[in-house]
Write a protein that holds these residues in place. Structure first.
Motif, PDB file in Angstrom:
ATOM      1  N   GLY A  93     -15.354  24.803  21.175  1.00 27.15           N
ATOM      2  CA  GLY A  93     -16.223  26.181  21.648  1.00 27.15           C
ATOM      3  C   GLY A  93     -15.271  27.124  21.119  1.00 27.15           C
ATOM      4  N   MET A  94     -13.956  26.958  20.541  1.00 28.79           N
ATOM      5  CA  MET A  94     -13.318  27.968  19.884  1.00 28.79           C
ATOM      6  C   MET A  94     -13.636  28.334  18.545  1.00 28.79           C
ATOM      7  SD  MET A  94      -9.387  26.744  21.212  1.00 28.79           S
ATOM      8  CE  MET A  94      -9.116  26.505  22.804  1.00 28.79           C
ATOM      9  N   VAL A  95     -14.376  27.347  18.021  1.00 26.81           N
ATOM     10  CA  VAL A  95     -14.683  27.436  16.445  1.00 26.81           C
ATOM     11  C   VAL A  95     -16.244  28.309  16.453  1.00 26.81           C
ATOM     12  CG1 VAL A  95     -15.079  26.105  14.190  1.00 26.81           C
ATOM     13  CG2 VAL A  95     -13.415  25.186  16.109  1.00 26.81           C
ATOM     14  N   THR A  96     -16.069  28.967  15.535  1.00 23.00           N
ATOM     15  CA  THR A  96     -17.359  30.105  15.302  1.00 23.00           C
ATOM     16  C   THR A  96     -17.834  29.741  13.872  1.00 23.00           C
ATOM     17  OG1 THR A  96     -16.338  31.978  14.541  1.00 23.00           O
ATOM     18  CG2 THR A  96     -16.270  31.695  16.888  1.00 23.00           C
ATOM     19  N   THR A  97     -18.997  30.248  13.822  1.00 25.73           N
ATOM     20  CA  THR A  97     -19.864  30.377  12.375  1.00 25.73           C
ATOM     21  C   THR A  97     -19.017  30.901  11.411  1.00 25.73           C
ATOM     22  OG1 THR A  97     -21.276  31.909  13.094  1.00 25.73           O
ATOM     23  CG2 THR A  97     -21.844  29.558  13.232  1.00 25.73           C
ATOM     24  N   LYS A  98     -18.160  32.174  11.850  1.00 25.14           N
ATOM     25  CA  LYS A  98     -17.496  32.852  10.905  1.00 25.14           C
ATOM     26  C   LYS A  98     -16.079  32.084  10.258  1.00 25.14           C
ATOM     27  CE  LYS A  98     -19.051  37.036  12.998  1.00 25.14           C
ATOM     28  NZ  LYS A  98     -18.483  38.403  13.601  1.00 25.14           N
ATOM     29  N   ASP A  99     -15.597  31.061  11.153  1.00 25.27           N
ATOM     30  CA  ASP A  99     -14.605  30.565  10.895  1.00 25.27           C
ATOM     31  C   ASP A  99     -14.571  29.623   9.427  1.00 25.27           C
ATOM     32  OD1 ASP A  99     -13.457  31.975  13.138  1.00 25.27           O
ATOM     33  OD2 ASP A  99     -13.665  30.043  14.431  1.00 25.27           O
ATOM     34  N   VAL A 100     -13.440  29.090   9.052  1.00 20.86           N
ATOM     35  CA  VAL A 100     -13.295  28.092   7.861  1.00 20.86           C
ATOM     36  C   VAL A 100     -12.231  26.866   8.772  1.00 20.86           C
ATOM     37  CG1 VAL A 100     -12.031  27.278   5.932  1.00 20.86           C
ATOM     38  CG2 VAL A 100     -13.598  29.170   6.212  1.00 20.86           C
ATOM     39  N   VAL A 101     -12.697  25.687   8.544  1.00 21.89           N
ATOM     40  CA  VAL A 101     -12.089  24.843   9.406  1.00 21.89           C
ATOM     41  C   VAL A 101     -11.489  24.119   8.091  1.00 21.89           C
ATOM     42  CG1 VAL A 101     -11.999  22.504  10.249  1.00 21.89           C
ATOM     43  CG2 VAL A 101     -13.758  24.206  11.231  1.00 21.89           C
ATOM     44  N   CYS A 126     -17.591  26.503   7.328  1.00 22.83           N
ATOM     45  CA  CYS A 126     -17.150  25.760   6.071  1.00 22.83           C
ATOM     46  C   CYS A 126     -15.843  25.039   6.367  1.00 22.83           C
ATOM     47  CB  CYS A 126     -16.733  27.093   5.255  1.00 22.83           C
ATOM     48  SG  CYS A 126     -16.054  26.846   3.688  1.00 22.83           S
ATOM     49  N   ILE A 127     -16.077  24.030   5.765  1.00 23.71           N
ATOM     50  CA  ILE A 127     -14.976  22.727   5.924  1.00 23.71           C
ATOM     51  C   ILE A 127     -14.143  22.585   4.658  1.00 23.71           C
ATOM     52  CG2 ILE A 127     -14.260  20.408   6.546  1.00 23.71           C
ATOM     53  CD1 ILE A 127     -16.966  20.231   8.209  1.00 23.71           C
ATOM     54  N   VAL A 128     -12.885  22.926   4.693  1.00 21.86           N
ATOM     55  CA  VAL A 128     -11.879  22.483   3.622  1.00 21.86           C
ATOM     56  C   VAL A 128     -11.117  21.076   4.094  1.00 21.86           C
ATOM     57  CG1 VAL A 128     -10.084  23.291   2.332  1.00 21.86           C
ATOM     58  CG2 VAL A 128     -11.886  24.914   2.839  1.00 21.86           C
ATOM     59  N   ALA A 129     -11.307  20.255   3.126  1.00 18.88           N
ATOM     60  CA  ALA A 129     -10.551  19.056   3.553  1.00 18.88           C
ATOM     61  C   ALA A 129      -9.363  18.563   2.772  1.00 18.88           C
ATOM     62  CB  ALA A 129     -11.360  17.624   3.323  1.00 18.88           C
ATOM     63  N   MET A 130      -8.375  18.347   3.417  1.00 19.90           N
ATOM     64  CA  MET A 130      -7.052  18.132   2.845  1.00 19.90           C
ATOM     65  C   MET A 130      -6.990  16.412   2.937  1.00 19.90           C
ATOM     66  SD  MET A 130      -3.071  19.576   3.280  1.00 19.90           S
ATOM     67  CE  MET A 130      -3.703  21.174   2.858  1.00 19.90           C
ATOM     68  N   THR A 131      -7.028  15.852   1.887  1.00 22.33           N
ATOM     69  CA  THR A 131      -6.963  14.366   2.206  1.00 22.33           C
ATOM     70  C   THR A 131      -6.879  13.706   0.720  1.00 22.33           C
ATOM     71  OG1 THR A 131      -8.453  12.482   2.610  1.00 22.33           O
ATOM     72  CG2 THR A 131      -9.395  14.140   1.436  1.00 22.33           C
ATOM     73  N   GLY A 132      -6.223  12.431   1.033  1.00 23.45           N
ATOM     74  CA  GLY A 132      -5.809  11.585  -0.118  1.00 23.45           C
ATOM     75  C   GLY A 132      -6.788  10.875  -0.505  1.00 23.45           C
ATOM     76  N   LYS A 133      -7.810  10.890  -0.040  1.00 23.90           N
ATOM     77  CA  LYS A 133      -8.955   9.861  -0.467  1.00 23.90           C
ATOM     78  C   LYS A 133     -10.375  10.631  -0.733  1.00 23.90           C
ATOM     79  CE  LYS A 133      -6.619   6.248   0.718  1.00 23.90           C
ATOM     80  NZ  LYS A 133      -5.984   5.314  -0.151  1.00 23.90           N
ATOM     81  N   ALA A 134     -10.580  10.865  -2.011  1.00 26.21           N
ATOM     82  CA  ALA A 134     -11.676  11.746  -2.551  1.00 26.21           C
ATOM     83  C   ALA A 134     -13.147  11.027  -2.176  1.00 26.21           C
ATOM     84  CB  ALA A 134     -11.757  11.823  -3.891  1.00 26.21           C
ATOM     85  N   ASP A 135     -13.047   9.947  -1.843  1.00 20.95           N
ATOM     86  CA  ASP A 135     -14.310   9.294  -1.408  1.00 20.95           C
ATOM     87  C   ASP A 135     -14.398   9.033   0.029  1.00 20.95           C
ATOM     88  OD1 ASP A 135     -12.512   7.287  -1.353  1.00 20.95           O
ATOM     89  OD2 ASP A 135     -13.735   5.834  -2.266  1.00 20.95           O
ATOM     90  N   HIS A 141     -17.956  15.273   4.029  1.00 17.20           N
ATOM     91  CA  HIS A 141     -18.401  16.249   4.814  1.00 17.20           C
ATOM     92  C   HIS A 141     -18.152  17.506   4.564  1.00 17.20           C
ATOM     93  CE1 HIS A 141     -19.424  12.902   7.983  1.00 17.20           C
ATOM     94  NE2 HIS A 141     -20.316  13.801   8.206  1.00 17.20           N
ATOM     95  N   ALA A 142     -17.092  17.649   3.478  1.00 16.38           N
ATOM     96  CA  ALA A 142     -16.487  18.953   3.499  1.00 16.38           C
ATOM     97  C   ALA A 142     -16.987  19.601   2.258  1.00 16.38           C
ATOM     98  CB  ALA A 142     -14.987  18.688   2.890  1.00 16.38           C
ATOM     99  N   ASN A 143     -16.724  21.181   2.413  1.00 17.46           N
ATOM    100  CA  ASN A 143     -17.221  21.942   1.349  1.00 17.46           C
ATOM    101  C   ASN A 143     -16.523  22.111   0.213  1.00 17.46           C
ATOM    102  OD1 ASN A 143     -18.075  23.289   4.056  1.00 17.46           O
ATOM    103  ND2 ASN A 143     -19.807  23.441   2.815  1.00 17.46           N
ATOM    104  N   HIS A 144     -15.122  21.920   0.557  1.00 16.42           N
ATOM    105  CA  HIS A 144     -14.173  21.917  -0.537  1.00 16.42           C
ATOM    106  C   HIS A 144     -13.207  20.789  -0.116  1.00 16.42           C
ATOM    107  CE1 HIS A 144     -15.627  25.667  -1.559  1.00 16.42           C
ATOM    108  NE2 HIS A 144     -15.818  26.043  -0.448  1.00 16.42           N
ATOM    109  N   VAL A 145     -12.598  20.172  -1.148  1.00 21.44           N
ATOM    110  CA  VAL A 145     -11.531  19.160  -1.135  1.00 21.44           C
ATOM    111  C   VAL A 145     -10.026  19.501  -2.009  1.00 21.44           C
ATOM    112  CG1 VAL A 145     -11.312  16.584  -1.126  1.00 21.44           C
ATOM    113  CG2 VAL A 145     -13.638  17.445  -0.728  1.00 21.44           C
TER     114      VAL A 145
END
Length: 330
Positions: A93-101, A126-135, A141-145
């Motif tokens: 509930g702390m996350v709003t549609t204006k936020d970036v995760v 908007c989801i920004v993923a920081m991950t070592g596995k591109a697949d 699920h992310a908008n940006h990786v």
């Protein structure tokens, strides 16, 4: 816990430590060349975000995420950390549609994180993923990786998160620095979010905040006798007397150093008045000047007190080097 090694080998310890540092250094050196338009797109997404950056991560990635959130917040990008497991039980509930995760997971398959990704997508976050596995599931699920993969961990078993968390930390710093620059973030802005630190004190403390004024000032008139002037100097403990006229215009100052020089010349002090012995061009600062500027003036002129005056020479106060030291400006 069992171990086949029964004695400590200092040379082996040094070898392992150097190898760990070498692996982590190599991971960082390989990270930079992989930055591409995906990173720039992530920066743009955060830059245009009207809410906050909500950082999430489990385990060691969570610890790194807390640091990234703190770095972002202190450099002009509102951010906070939300634990993915707690998010599933109300904290979402702390996350709003204006936020970036900003979601961190080296494997991209953290159960607690992946459980809330579909909900975030339905909210339009908007989801920004920081991950070592591109697949990975996270990347899909992310908008940006952001690619944080490493060739190997510094752990000799290639299991404990070491090089991978170092890469995450560095990539988070890179993101914060790029955003800092894009926002035109200045030292004064940094100081406002660090008022308790030394930089904050230097950039936020003004002369008017520390100056002595009113009855605390050793003010005398030009016709004040030398004896009375010395009494005023001793009573106020600033190491000088300030000579002013009836309108509080500064005429000059007489300092401890001036007194020593008069004594060395063997002059008859009893016949002198303040106007006879004052220095007519004392160092001055404006009240809105930074306290650190007053400190620089003292250092350059090799003095311990600076007068605080209006532009027309009206005396407002004085600031002593001890005042700067007490406020930890210097």
């Amino acid at each position: 816990m069992s171990s086949s090694r029964t004695s400590f080998d200092p040379q082996r310890a040094l070898l392992m430590a150097r190898e760990a540092l070498s692996i982590e250094a190599r991971a960082l050196s390989e990270l930079g060349p992989r930055l591409d338009q995906h990173f720039a797109n992530a920066v743009a997404a955060v830059l245009h975000c009207t809410g906050r950056v909500v950082v999430m991560g489990m385990g060691k990635s969570g610890h790194v995420g807390r640091k990234i959130a703190a770095t972002l917040a202190s450099t002009g990008t509102p951010a906070m950390f939300v634990h993915p497991a707690e998010a599933s039980h109300g904290d979402l509930g702390m996350v709003t549609t204006k936020d970036v995760v900003l979601a961190l997971s080296n494997s991209g398959e953290s159960d607690e994180l992946n459980a809330i990704l579909p909900v975030l997508k339905r909210l339009g976050v908007c989801i920004v993923a920081m991950t070592g596995k591109a697949d990975s599931s996270l990347a899909q699920h992310a908008n940006h990786v952001l690619d944080s993969r490493v060739a190997q961990e510094a752990c000799p078993l290639n299991l404990a998160p070491t090089a991978s968390t170092t890469a995450q930390m560095a990539l988070g710093d890179a993101l914060a620095v790029a955003l800092l620059d894009a926002r035109g973030f200045k030292p004064e802005d940094f100081a406002r979010s660090h008022p308790g630190g030394s930089l904050g004190r230097k950039l936020l403390t003004h002369v008017r905040d520390l100056m002595r004024s009113g009855e605390a000032l050793p003010c005398v008139s030009a016709d004040c006798s030398f004896t009375d002037m010395m009494r005023a100097m001793s009573a106020k403990g600033m190491g000088l007397a300030i000579v002013v006229d009836a309108q509080q215009q500064v005429l000059g100052v007489f300092t401890d150093g001036d007194l020593r020089r008069l004594i060395e010349r063997g002059q008859d002090l009893r016949q002198l008045c303040a106007g006879d012995v004052m220095s007519s061009q004392p160092k001055r600062v404006r009240p809105d000047a930074l306290a650190v500027d007053a400190a620089d003036l003292m250092e350059d002129a090799r003095i311990t007190v600076v007068l605080v005056c209006e532009d027309d020479g009206t005396l407002l106060g004085a600031i002593h080097i001890n005042d700067l030291m007490a406020a930890k400006v210097i």
